[in-house]
Write an enzyme that holds these catalytic residues in place. Structure first.
Site, mmCIF file in Angstrom:
data_model
loop_
_atom_site.group_PDB
_atom_site.id
_atom_site.type_symbol
_atom_site.label_atom_id
_atom_site.label_comp_id
_atom_site.label_asym_id
_atom_site.label_seq_id
_atom_site.Cartn_x
_atom_site.Cartn_y
_atom_site.Cartn_z
ATOM 1 C CG ASP A 10 -1.839 1.147 1.346
ATOM 2 O OD1 ASP A 10 -1.814 2.009 0.448
ATOM 3 O OD2 ASP A 10 -2.603 1.207 2.328
ATOM 4 C CG ASP A 108 -2.682 3.589 -2.787
ATOM 5 O OD1 ASP A 108 -3.785 3.021 -2.700
ATOM 6 O OD2 ASP A 108 -2.140 4.189 -1.843
ATOM 7 C CD GLU A 109 -5.296 -0.576 -0.473
ATOM 8 O OE1 GLU A 109 -5.582 -1.578 0.183
ATOM 9 O OE2 GLU A 109 -6.072 0.374 -0.659
HETATM 10 P P1 TTP Z 1 -5.416 5.307 0.655
HETATM 11 O O1 TTP Z 1 -4.436 4.192 0.428
HETATM 12 O O2 TTP Z 1 -6.592 5.036 1.510
HETATM 13 O O3 TTP Z 1 -4.665 6.547 1.339
HETATM 14 P P2 TTP Z 1 -3.246 7.175 1.053
HETATM 15 O O4 TTP Z 1 -2.425 6.358 0.127
HETATM 16 O O5 TTP Z 1 -3.406 8.592 0.622
HETATM 17 O O6 TTP Z 1 -2.597 7.204 2.505
HETATM 18 P P3 TTP Z 1 -2.080 5.976 3.382
HETATM 19 O O7 TTP Z 1 -0.627 6.243 3.598
HETATM 20 O O8 TTP Z 1 -2.869 6.052 4.626
HETATM 21 O O9 TTP Z 1 -2.317 4.723 2.608
HETATM 22 O O10 TTP Z 1 -5.927 5.837 -0.718
HETATM 23 C C1 TTP Z 1 -5.106 5.879 -1.878
HETATM 24 C C2 TTP Z 1 -5.446 7.091 -2.713
HETATM 25 O O11 TTP Z 1 -6.825 7.057 -3.071
HETATM 26 C C3 TTP Z 1 -5.215 8.386 -1.974
HETATM 27 O O12 TTP Z 1 -3.887 8.875 -2.100
HETATM 28 C C4 TTP Z 1 -6.228 9.286 -2.628
HETATM 29 C C5 TTP Z 1 -7.360 8.372 -3.047
HETATM 30 N N1 TTP Z 1 -8.481 8.489 -2.091
HETATM 31 C C6 TTP Z 1 -9.539 9.318 -2.397
HETATM 32 O O13 TTP Z 1 -9.579 9.922 -3.468
HETATM 33 N N2 TTP Z 1 -10.576 9.449 -1.504
HETATM 34 C C7 TTP Z 1 -10.556 8.811 -0.297
HETATM 35 O O14 TTP Z 1 -11.473 8.971 0.499
HETATM 36 C C8 TTP Z 1 -9.450 7.956 0.028
HETATM 37 C C9 TTP Z 1 -9.411 7.219 1.333
HETATM 38 C C10 TTP Z 1 -8.435 7.827 -0.904
HETATM 39 CA CA CA Z 2 -2.216 4.109 0.382
#
Ligand code: TTP
Ligand code: CA
Length: 402
Positions: A10, A108-109
């Site tokens: 992730d 991103d996962e």
């Molecule tokens: P996430 O993996 O949930 O968050 P992140 O990568 O920004 O942070 P973390 O380090 O906690 O993993 O989401 C991945 C991407 O998806 C994030 O960068 C932006 C997008 N996204 C949205 O557009 N809306 C949302 O509500 C969430 C949770 C994520």
């Molecule tokens: Ca993430």
């Protein structure tokens, strides 16, 4: 049998990290990425923000106006989805250097099954470290990784030491690792299930694991059985790579207006499943894996797949799986797009059972459609009250054939 080695990878603060990478003057600053149609600071919601901004209490889905109140000195940027999609492909490409079994579940996962990579690449822990290094070398971004014997545990592990974390859960310690965590961390426990469990006095995964599954039969049905198994760290779900899934049939629908109306969502999903099932029957194939695509108002896009006990071409069975997947991912937010596809396609005729097993109602539906066209026969539940957003009439409905 060797235990499986599953990685969940992730990316950290993904959109914000990409922006900081491309504009180094933003490194170390609170960076907030959010869709604001007017480019100002007053509208839209936060897609994500840098860890520096999180210290101010800013988080995904917060209205930008509120974020601005918490963090007026932040740098506010509009999202650049094309760029993030490009970086996402680069990251997924790096993962495929380590195994063919890569299952992306959001931009991103992804899950990786590296069980078979041991001989060539070394112990799983080493593979996890090498993967993080490669991601950083190729993209200049950091990823957090969980390594465990199942998807469930790997996913929870990757989240434990963010950013730039690596958490390994050794075999045999899964249940102990999960026990202290709140039940909502389990994949498949949304706000509703959480509430039903709270009413039974179940707060942690450990509470759930200790329970007799029969006790959950009344409030949660068969779902209850699965949950207790998951709580005990038992999760056999396979990593399904896109390569396995090269052939699929699907439909997706973009709502004219983002909606949280559960009737509309349910009907849309049903119509999509019926459409996919009709096409499967038209091609005389059946699908074994059902994939739901879900995009919310913030453009967060998720895919979730479920493999059925046997391949099917029945809309009802596709819908049962798609609806369960939907309930897992859907929360309070408005939905922008839904998609359903079937993959793992097998040839019904070759199995010698196509004609015998296609349900009479489905066969009738196909006959009527063939004679009078697609719009001739729609389920009553789809038509009902559908004026505002009848999926069959929407411009947004697209057929996908890969
Ligand atoms: P996430 O993996 O949930 O968050 P992140 O990568 O920004 O942070 P973390 O380090 O906690 O993993 O989401 C991945 C991407 O998806 C994030 O960068 C932006 C997008 N996204 C949205 O557009 N809306 C949302 O509500 C969430 C949770 C994520
Ligand atoms: Ca993430």
């Amino acid at each position: 049998m060797t235990a499986r080695a599953i990685l969940h990878v992730d990316m950290d603060a993904f959109y914000a990290a990409v922006e900081q990478r491309d504009r180094p003057e933003l490194l170390g600053l609170p960076v907030i990425v959010g869709a604001d149609p007017k480019g100002g600071r007053g509208r839209g919601v936060v897609a994500t923000c840098s860890y520096e901004a999180r210290r101010f209490g800013v988080h995904s889905a917060l209205p930008i106006s509120q974020a601005f109140r918490l963090c007026p000195q932040g740098v506010y940027l509009p999202p650049d989805m094309e760029k993030y999609a490009r970086v996402s492909s680069e990251v997924m490409e790096v993962m495929r250097e380590f195994t063919d079994l890569v299952e992306p579940i959001s931009i991103d996962e992804a899950f990786l099954d590296v069980t078979g990579s041991r001989r060539a690449l070394g112990e799983p822990q080493r593979i996890a470290r090498d993967l993080k290094d490669r991601v950083r070398a190729v993209t200049s971004l950091t990823a957090s990784v969980g390594l465990a014997s199942s998807k469930l545990v790997a996913k929870i592990a990757s989240d434990m030491r963010k950013p730039d974390g690596l958490v390994v859960v050794p075999r045999g310690t899964e249940a102990a690792f999960l026990a202290p965590l709140p039940v909502r961390r389990l994949w498949g426990v949304g706000p509703k299930t959480e509430e039903s469990l709270a009413r039974l006095g179940i707060a942690t995964i450990g509470d759930l694991a200790a329970l007799d599954p029969e006790k959950l039969a009344r409030p949660l049905g068969t779902h209850g059985h699965d949950l207790v198994r998951l709580a005990r760290g038992l999760d056999e779900r396979a990593v399904v790579s896109e390569a396995d899934d090269a052939k699929s049939m699907g439909h997706e629908h973009t709502f004219a207006v983002d909606t949280a109306n559960s009737d509309v969502l349910r009907r849309t999903l049903l119509a999509l499943c019926d459409a996919v099932a009709g096409r499967l029957r038209g091609h005389r194939v059946r699908g074994r894996t059902v994939t739901l695509k879900y995009r919310d108002e913030t453009f967060r896009t998720l895919t979730r797949a479920r493999t059925l006990p046997e391949a099917t071409d029945a809309g009802d069975l596709l819908f049962a799986a798609a609806w369960a997947l939907f309930q897992d991912v859907h929360g309070e937010r408005r939905v922008r797009l839904l998609g359903v596809s079937a993959s793992g396609l097998g040839d019904g005729d070759q199995l010698g059972m196509f004609a015998a097993e296609t349900r009479p109602a489905d066969r009738l539906r196909d006959t009527v459609r063939a004679r009078f066209g697609d719009g001739a026969l729609v389920r009553a539940s789809v038509l009902e009250g559908a004026k505002g957003d009848d999926p069959a009439e929407r411009r947004g409905t697209r057929r996908l054939l890969r």
